[in-house]
Design an enzyme around this catalytic site. Structure first.
Site, mmCIF file in Angstrom:
data_model
loop_
_atom_site.group_PDB
_atom_site.id
_atom_site.type_symbol
_atom_site.label_atom_id
_atom_site.label_comp_id
_atom_site.label_asym_id
_atom_site.label_seq_id
_atom_site.Cartn_x
_atom_site.Cartn_y
_atom_site.Cartn_z
ATOM 1 N N HIS A 1 2.971 -15.446 -0.629
ATOM 2 C CA HIS A 1 2.043 -15.018 0.410
ATOM 3 C C HIS A 1 1.464 -16.198 1.183
ATOM 4 O O HIS A 1 1.042 -16.035 2.327
ATOM 5 C CB HIS A 1 0.934 -14.163 -0.195
ATOM 6 C CG HIS A 1 1.383 -12.779 -0.529
ATOM 7 N ND1 HIS A 1 0.554 -11.682 -0.465
ATOM 8 C CD2 HIS A 1 2.593 -12.292 -0.923
ATOM 9 C CE1 HIS A 1 1.227 -10.593 -0.815
ATOM 10 N NE2 HIS A 1 2.468 -10.948 -1.103
ATOM 11 N N HIS B 1 11.049 -9.611 -7.232
ATOM 12 C CA HIS B 1 10.666 -8.429 -8.000
ATOM 13 C C HIS B 1 11.364 -8.356 -9.351
ATOM 14 O O HIS B 1 11.284 -7.344 -10.033
ATOM 15 C CB HIS B 1 10.922 -7.168 -7.173
ATOM 16 C CG HIS B 1 9.990 -7.037 -6.018
ATOM 17 N ND1 HIS B 1 10.035 -5.999 -5.110
ATOM 18 C CD2 HIS B 1 8.961 -7.832 -5.602
ATOM 19 C CE1 HIS B 1 9.092 -6.157 -4.200
ATOM 20 N NE2 HIS B 1 8.425 -7.270 -4.478
#
EC number: 1.11.1.21
Length: 728
Positions: A92, A259
Site C-alpha cells: 500500500h 494473497h
C-alpha cells in the site's frame, strides 16, 4: 465569559476564513513550495545516500526477521507472524503510484501522513508502522521510513520462504504531506455515479486517477461499487493495474502472490470501528480505527470488513492459492461484517485459524480473486502459473520488485548491496559512459559550430527544452539524458514539432559525427550532451543579443539510449498534453491552462519565481510550439530581454478574450484600439494573479534586466540537469 472566549490567541495565524474559502477558484501556487528546508529537520548538510551506504543492512534485516514472529499483545500477529501485515503495508505504500503523472508511490514515505495514513484501505497499517518504530528508532537517520517500509515487505516475504528479486535503498523521507489530486469525492469510498464521481460514460476512469474509489489503493475487493461480479471486477482490475504500470501477467502474479500470505479482517460490523488516525483524539497518539468489538484486536479485528484466508499456508510461500482457486467451485456468502465474499462449495475445513489452532475454516476468496479464474485472459495466465510454479515465483518476484521500485527512477539512484544486476526495460536504462568526456575547450568549439550551423536560437532552445522538460520529479523519469527525443515515441510527439525536430537533430548529429571523428584517444560527445550544449549556446547567444555576456553552466556525461532500451508504451505517458512554457495545449480540458502550467512546474520541481522567470524568458526566445505568437510580447525576439514582463504590465494595453471560452486574448492599445499582442491564459495569469503579478513586477522593473538574465540562466541550468543523478 468563558476562558476560551477571553483567549487572545483563539484566532491565531492559520485560523479563520482563508483566501481559498473566499475564492475557491483562485490559482493555487502552494504546491510549488512544498518540502522546503523549513520543514526538514535533517539540516542542509545531511546526505541520505551517504548515510544509507554506511548502514549495516544485514543487521537491519536480522532485526526485522526477529520482529516478524515477536507478537505484541497490543496488536497480536495473525498465525504468530506479522508477514501478511507487513506485505500489505509495503504494497500500500508503493501501490498509490500512477503512471499518468508519476505521483504516489513509496518514494517519500507518504503513508505516514494524511490523507494516506487515514484512507479506509490503509486501516490498521498505523499498527504496522508502530511495530516498526523500535527498529527505526535504533537505526535513526541511516534508514528512512520510506526505505524501511519497503525493506520490511521484502523481509516479510523472505521470512516466509520466498526468494525476492532484490532491494534498492535511496528513498529519502519528506516531512509533510504531498499535495496530490486523489479525486473530487467528499465521502470516503463514495460509489460511482454521484456528482463528484471519478467515472463517466461507460465506466471511464478520470485521468490521472488509478484507484476506483476515494480511499482505495486499487479496486474494491467486493467488486465494482460492491457488486460481487468477478468478470466486471476484472475490467476494473485491468484498468487500475495498467494505470499503475502493470500488464496482465504482472497483475495476476501480484494478486496471487500477495494473497498467498495472511488474511483479511472482518470479525464484526464496521459500526464498531472508531475514527481514523487524523480524526482520532489527541490521546490516541496518532493511532486510529479503535474497535469496540470484543477485544478489538487479534481474532476480533476489523479492517476491510472481509474475513478471508486464501491458503492453507498463510505464513509460507506455496502455490496453494491457485490450487484453491481452480480446485473448488465458489458460492457467494457474506463475512461477519456483512461484506460480499466467496466460500468453497462443499469443501472441508482445511484453512487454519489465525489464533485458535484447534479451529479450521473452509477456503474463502474475494470477488477480485475469482477474476483471475473467470476473466479469459487472466485465467490463461493463472492456469499457466498453476502448472508452472517456477514461472509464478519468478513473475511474482519481478512484479513485486517493480511495484516497490517503479517510482525510484533510474538505476543511478539505487543504493545498497541487494541491487539486482539485471537491467530491466521499465527502468528506462541508459548506457554507461565508456569514453573520455569533452572539456571546456571542446564545449566552446562545439557551441561555435552549432551557432554557425544556421540553426536559430529558438530552434536550439526549443529542442533542448523538449528533451529536458519530460522530467518528472514525481517518479524521476524523463529528462535529456539518453537523447530519447530522437527515438519513438518522443520524436513523433506533436509538442516536439517532428519536422523541425528532425532537421535540428540531423544538423546536430552531423556536428557530433565530425567532432568525434576528429578526436584522438577516444574522446566523444554524446548526442544527449550536444542537445543540451546547443540549447546553452542558444541561451548565451540570446543574452548576447540583449547586451549581456553570460556563460551557461554545462556538465557533460550524458549517454545515448537505443530504441531497444526504450519501452515505447511506457514512455508514452511522458507526452505533454499541456506545456505552458511552450504555450502548448494538445486539446481542450476541463482544467484551466494556468492550472496545468503550475502542475507542469511542480513536476519540474520549480518554485513560483523559477516558473515565472523561465516562462518569460522562453517566450522572448521563441520557444512556442508551432511558432505561435501568443505571449511573445517583444519586438526583439531571440534576445533574452525582460520584455515579456514589461509589456504584460503596460497599462496602455487593454486585454479582451477573442471567444467566449476565454482561452486566447487580444491586447489592444487603449487609445487607438490597435492590436499589439495576443496571449493565452498562461500568459495573462502573470498579470492577473496577485502573487504572480508581484513576481512579474520584479522582472519587469527598469533595473531588472541583469537579474532576469542571471535568474533565467540558473533555472535553465536546473532543468537541463534534473535527471543528472550522477552529479548529486
Amino acid at each position: 465569559m468563558s476562558n476560551e472566549a477571553k483567549c487572545p490567541f483563539h484566532q491565531a495565524a492559520g485560523n479563520g476564513t482563508s483566501n481559498r474559502d473566499w475564492w475557491p477558484n483562485q490559482l493555487d501556487l502552494s504546491i510549488l513550495h512544498r518540502h522546503s528546508s523549513l520543514s526538514d529537520p535533517m539540516g542542509k548538510d545531511f546526505n541520505y545516500a551517504q548515510a544509507f551506504e554506511k548502514l549495516d543492512l544485514a543487521a537491519v534485516k536480522r532485526d526485522l526477521h526477529a520482529l516478524m514472529t515477536t507478537s505484541q499483545d497490543w496488536w497480536p500477529a495473525d498465525f504468530g507472524h506479522y508477514g501478511g501485515l507487513f506485505i500489505r503495508m509495503a504494497w500500500h505504500s508503493a501501490g498509490t503510484y500512477r503512471t499518468a503523472d508519476g505521483r504516489g508511490g513509496a518514494g517519500e514515505g507518504q503513508q505516514r501522513f494524511a490523507p494516506l495514513n487515514s484512507w479506509p484501505d490503509n486501516a490498521n497499517l498505523d499498527k504496522a508502522r508502530r511495530l516498526l518504530w523500535p527498529i527505526k528508532q535504533k537505526y535513526g537517520r541511516a534508514i528512512s521510513w520510506a526505505d524501511l517500509l519497503i525493506l520490511t515487505g521484502n523481509v516479510a516475504l523472505e521470512s516466509m520462504g520466498f526468494k525476492t528479486f532484490g532491494f534498492a535503498g535511496g528513498r529519502a523521507d519528506t516531512w509533510e504531506p504531498e499535495d496530490v489530486y486523489w479525486g473530487s469525492e467528499k465521502i470516503w469510498l463514495e460509489l460511482s455515479g454521484g456528482p463528484n464521481s471519478r467515472y463517466s460514460g461507460d465506466r471511464q476512469l478520470e485521468n490521472p486517477l488509478a484507484a476506483v474509489q476515494m480511499g482505495l489503493i486499487y479496486v474494491n475487493p467486493e467488486g465494482p461499487d460492491g457488486n460481487p461480479d468477478p468478470v466486471a471486477a476484472a475490467r476494473d482490475i485491468r484498468d487500475t493495474f495498467a494505470r499503475m504500470a502493470m500488464n496482465d501477467e504482472e497483475t495476476v502474479a501480484l494478486i496471487a502472490g500477495g494473497h498467498t500470505f495472511g488474511k483479511t479482517h472482518g470479525a464484526g460490523p464496521a459500526s464498531n470501528v472508531g475514527a481514523e488516525p487524523e480524526a482520532a483524539g489527541i490521546e490516541a497518539q496518532g493511532l486510529g480505527w479503535k474497535s469496540a468489538y470484543r477485544t478489538g484486536k487479534g481474532a476480533d479485528a476489523i479492517t476491510s470488513g472481509l474475513e478471508v484466508t486464501w491458503t492453507t499456508t498463510p505464513t509460507q510461500w506455496s502455490h496453494n492459492f491457485f490450487e484453491n482457486l481452480f480446485g473448488y467451485e465458489w458460492e457467494l456468502t457474506k463475512s461477519p461484517a456483512g461484506a460480499h465474499q466467496w466460500v468453497a462449495k462443499g469443501a472441508d475445513a482445511v484453512i487454519p485459524d489465525a489464533f485458535d489452532p484447534s479451529k479450521k475454516h473452509r477456503p474463502t476468496m474475494l470477488t477480485t480473486d475469482l477474476s483471475l479464474r473467470f476473466d479469459p485472459a487472466y485465467e490463461k495466465i493463472s492456469r499457466r502459473f498453476h502448472e508452472n510454479p517456477e514461472q509464478f515465483a519468478d513473475a511474482f518476484a519481478r512484479a513485486w520488485f517493480k511495484l516497490t521500485h517503479r517510482d525510484m527512477g533510474p538505476r543511478a539512484r539505487y543504493l545498497g548491496p541487494e541491487v539486482p544486476a539485471e537491467v530491466l526495460l521499465w527502468q528506462d536504462p541508459i548506457p554507461a559512459v565508456d569514453h573520455p568526456l569533452i572539456d571546456a575547450a571542446d564545449a566552446a568549439e562545439l557551441k561555435a559550430k552549432v551557432l554557425a550551423s544556421g540553426l536559430t536560437v529558438s530552434q536550439l532552445v526549443s529542442t533542448a527544452w523538449a528533451a529536458a522538460s519530460t522530467f518528472r520529479g514525481s517518479d524521476k523519469r524523463g529528462g535529456a539524458n539518453g537523447a530519447r527525443i530522437r527515438l519513438a515515441p518522443q520524436k513523433d510527439w506533436e509538442a516536439n514539432q517532428p519536422e523541425q525536430l528532425a532537421a535540428v537533430l540531423e544538423t546536430l548529429e552531423a556536428i557530433r559525427t565530425a567532432f568525434n571523428g576528429a578526436q584522438r584517444g577516444g574522446k566523444q560527445v554524446s548526442l544527449a550532451d550536444l542537445i543540451v550544449l546547443a540549447g546553452c549556446a542558444g541561451v548565451e547567444q540570446a543574452a548576447k543579443n540583449a547586451g549581456h555576456a553570460v556563460t551557461v553552466p554545462f556538465a557533460p556525461g550524458r549517454a545515448d539510449a537505443s530504441q531497444e532500451q526504450t519501452d515505447v508504451e511506457s514512455m508514452a505517458v511522458l507526452e505533454p498534453v499541456a506545456d505552458g512554457f511552450r504555450n502548448y495545449l494538445k486539446g481542450k480540458y476541463r482544467v484551466p491552462a494556468e492550472v496545468l502550467l503550475v502542475d507542469k512546474a511542480q513536476l519540474l520541481t520549480l518554485s513560483a519565481p523559477e516558473m515565472t522567470v523561465l516562462l518569460g524568458g522562453l517566450r522572448v526566445l521563441g520557444a512556442n510550439v508551432g511558432q505561435s505568437r501568443h505571449g511573445v510580447f517583444t519586438a526583439r525576439e531571440q534576445a533574452l530581454t525582460n520584455d515579456f514582463f514589461v509589456n504584460l504590465l503596460d497599462m496602455g494595453t487593454e486585454w479582451k478574450p477573442t471567444a467566449a471560452d476565454a482561452d486566447v486574448f487580444e491586447g489592444r492599445d487603449r487609445a487607438t484600439g490597435e492590436l499589439k499582442w495576443t496571449g493565452t491564459r498562461v500568459d495573462l495569469v502573470f498579470g492577473s494573479h496577485s502573487q504572480l503579478r508581484a513576481l512579474a513586477e520584479v522582472y519587469g522593473s527598469a533595473d531588472a534586466q541583469e537579474k532576469f538574465v542571471r535568474d533565467f540562466v540558473a533555472v535553465w541550468n536546473k532543468v537541463m540537469n534534473l535527471d543528472r543523478f550522477d552529479l548529486a
